[in-house]
Scaffold this active site. Structure first.
Site, mmCIF file in Angstrom:
data_model
loop_
_atom_site.group_PDB
_atom_site.id
_atom_site.type_symbol
_atom_site.label_atom_id
_atom_site.label_comp_id
_atom_site.label_asym_id
_atom_site.label_seq_id
_atom_site.Cartn_x
_atom_site.Cartn_y
_atom_site.Cartn_z
ATOM 1 N N TRP A 9 20.685 8.866 -12.433
ATOM 2 C CA TRP A 9 20.639 7.995 -11.242
ATOM 3 C C TRP A 9 21.886 7.128 -11.121
ATOM 4 O O TRP A 9 22.095 6.492 -10.107
ATOM 5 C CB TRP A 9 19.401 7.093 -11.305
ATOM 6 C CG TRP A 9 18.122 7.751 -10.889
ATOM 7 C CD1 TRP A 9 17.852 9.089 -10.881
ATOM 8 C CD2 TRP A 9 16.929 7.098 -10.404
ATOM 9 N NE1 TRP A 9 16.562 9.311 -10.436
ATOM 10 C CE2 TRP A 9 15.978 8.103 -10.142
ATOM 11 C CE3 TRP A 9 16.576 5.761 -10.203
ATOM 12 C CZ2 TRP A 9 14.688 7.814 -9.664
ATOM 13 C CZ3 TRP A 9 15.302 5.479 -9.731
ATOM 14 C CH2 TRP A 9 14.368 6.489 -9.450
ATOM 15 N N LYS A 10 22.684 7.049 -12.189
ATOM 16 C CA LYS A 10 23.825 6.126 -12.219
ATOM 17 C C LYS A 10 23.334 4.728 -11.847
ATOM 18 O O LYS A 10 22.191 4.392 -12.146
ATOM 19 C CB LYS A 10 24.960 6.642 -11.328
ATOM 20 C CG LYS A 10 25.327 8.091 -11.669
ATOM 21 C CD LYS A 10 26.593 8.577 -11.042
ATOM 22 C CE LYS A 10 26.841 10.021 -11.464
ATOM 23 N NZ LYS A 10 28.097 10.575 -10.981
ATOM 24 N N HIS A 96 30.148 10.112 -20.560
ATOM 25 C CA HIS A 96 30.289 10.462 -19.140
ATOM 26 C C HIS A 96 31.686 10.039 -18.678
ATOM 27 O O HIS A 96 32.195 9.002 -19.104
ATOM 28 C CB HIS A 96 29.209 9.748 -18.319
ATOM 29 C CG HIS A 96 29.109 10.289 -16.923
ATOM 30 N ND1 HIS A 96 30.032 9.988 -15.953
ATOM 31 C CD2 HIS A 96 28.205 11.128 -16.358
ATOM 32 C CE1 HIS A 96 29.697 10.626 -14.836
ATOM 33 N NE2 HIS A 96 28.591 11.326 -15.052
ATOM 34 N N GLU A 166 31.062 18.522 -17.235
ATOM 35 C CA GLU A 166 31.136 17.954 -15.887
ATOM 36 C C GLU A 166 32.598 17.824 -15.479
ATOM 37 O O GLU A 166 33.245 16.812 -15.796
ATOM 38 C CB GLU A 166 30.487 16.571 -15.855
ATOM 39 C CG GLU A 166 29.010 16.574 -16.148
ATOM 40 C CD GLU A 166 28.302 15.380 -15.506
ATOM 41 O OE1 GLU A 166 27.331 15.600 -14.792
ATOM 42 O OE2 GLU A 166 28.752 14.237 -15.713
ATOM 43 N N GLY A 172 30.488 14.284 -7.473
ATOM 44 C CA GLY A 172 30.377 13.515 -6.230
ATOM 45 C C GLY A 172 31.272 14.007 -5.110
ATOM 46 O O GLY A 172 31.483 13.314 -4.121
ATOM 47 N N GLY A 230 23.619 14.230 -10.386
ATOM 48 C CA GLY A 230 23.833 12.852 -9.968
ATOM 49 C C GLY A 230 23.172 12.580 -8.628
ATOM 50 O O GLY A 230 21.954 12.406 -8.540
ATOM 51 N N GLY A 231 23.966 12.581 -7.566
ATOM 52 C CA GLY A 231 23.495 12.194 -6.225
ATOM 53 C C GLY A 231 22.175 12.832 -5.797
ATOM 54 O O GLY A 231 21.276 12.144 -5.288
HETATM 55 P P1 13P Z 1 26.964 14.426 -8.732
HETATM 56 O O1 13P Z 1 25.804 15.360 -8.935
HETATM 57 O O2 13P Z 1 26.669 13.311 -7.773
HETATM 58 O O3 13P Z 1 28.220 15.176 -8.432
HETATM 59 O O4 13P Z 1 27.217 13.689 -10.136
HETATM 60 C C1 13P Z 1 27.306 14.451 -11.290
HETATM 61 C C2 13P Z 1 27.234 13.554 -12.441
HETATM 62 O O5 13P Z 1 28.157 12.787 -12.700
HETATM 63 C C3 13P Z 1 26.004 13.576 -13.258
HETATM 64 O O6 13P Z 1 26.174 12.912 -14.451
#
Ligand code: 13P
Length: 245
Positions: A9-10, A96, A166, A172, A230-231
């Site tokens: 979720w950041k 990360h 990643e 993102g 992430g998103g």
């Molecule tokens: P996104 O899926 O938003 O590109 O982010 C990837 C991420 O950093 C997951 O840790």
């Protein structure tokens, strides 16, 4: 479902979102699985662990960070692995690219964090990934191997490890590598693990712009053991689609 689907979720969410999303995930067969892991902001983990019990949920919790210090003490603002362990946290995301770049986390800090997680019986989700310029210069594999080599300095017994690839240029951005490009790096990590960590159960994830539309294809690559999202993990519909691959 045997692959690992991790939601990062950041720094997003709210108490209401935690309550609503965890209720939705526990009510659905595809998301109420031990292979689904929710990495929520630390402040929501106590609530999430309570909900886990109340809802009799099968999915797991992760922390997005941990202190590099193990012993309680004068470390203002830090949260230790011991503290996280009190809230049913099974995994910790470490390394990360956002922590490496924005918070300048170095190899030695990351190594301490990995050892802190292991000491408390939690599984590190160790992230690696190259930026666009390294990718364009075609020397990204050396860089990725260098990042992996940190794992050889771990002194504690290691049984389970998750490694997430990643690529920074895919995070993102909506841009994802081709399936061949993903497979190339998955193989590189698997071979590294077989050669240097032969007794460790290593799962290899892909992360970067994974969503409900592309997850099926990515998860069908045999070398991909799961995804780090992430998103798209902030939207129940999208994340549920990914889990129902
Ligand atoms: P996104 O899926 O938003 O590109 O982010 C990837 C991420 O950093 C997951 O840790």
């Amino acid at each position: 479902m045997s692959k690992l689907i991790v939601a990062n979720w950041k720094m997003n969410g709210s108490v209401n979102q935690v309550k609503a999303d965890l209720a939705a995930y526990s009510a659905s067969q595809s998301t109420n699985q031990p292979g689904v892991v929710l990495a929520l902001p630390q402040v929501y983990l106590p609530l999430a662990s309570q909900l886990l019990t109340q809802l009799n949920a099968q999915f797991k919790l992760a922390s997005q960070n941990v202190s590099q210090f193990n012993k309680c003490g004068a470390y203002t603002g830090e949260v230790s692995a011991d503290m996280l362990k009190e809230f049913a946290v099974d995994y910790i995301i470490i390394g990360h690219s956002e922590r490496r770049q924005i918070f300048n986390e170095s190899g030695s800090v990351l190594l301490n964090k990995i050892e802190a997680a292991l000491l408390c019986g939690m599984t590190p989700i160790f992230c690696i990934g190259e930026d666009k310029s390294l990718r364009d210069q075609h020397n990204y594999t050396d860089f990725l191997v260098q990042q992996l080599e940190l794992l050889l300095q771990i002194k504690l017994p290691l049984t389970n490890l998750v490694i997430a690839y990643e690529p920074i240029w895919a995070i993102g951005t909506g841009v994802i590598p081709s399936m061949e490009q993903i497979d190339e790096i998955m193989q590189l990590i698997h071979v590294f693990a077989q050669n240097y960590l032969p007794h460790v159960k290593v799962s290899v994830l892909y992360g970067g712009s994974v969503n409900g539309k592309n997850a099926q294809d990515i998860l069908s690559i045999s070398t991909v053991d799961g995804v780090l999202v992430g998103g798209a993990s902030l939207k129940v519909d999208d994340f549920s689609k990914i889990c129902a691959y």
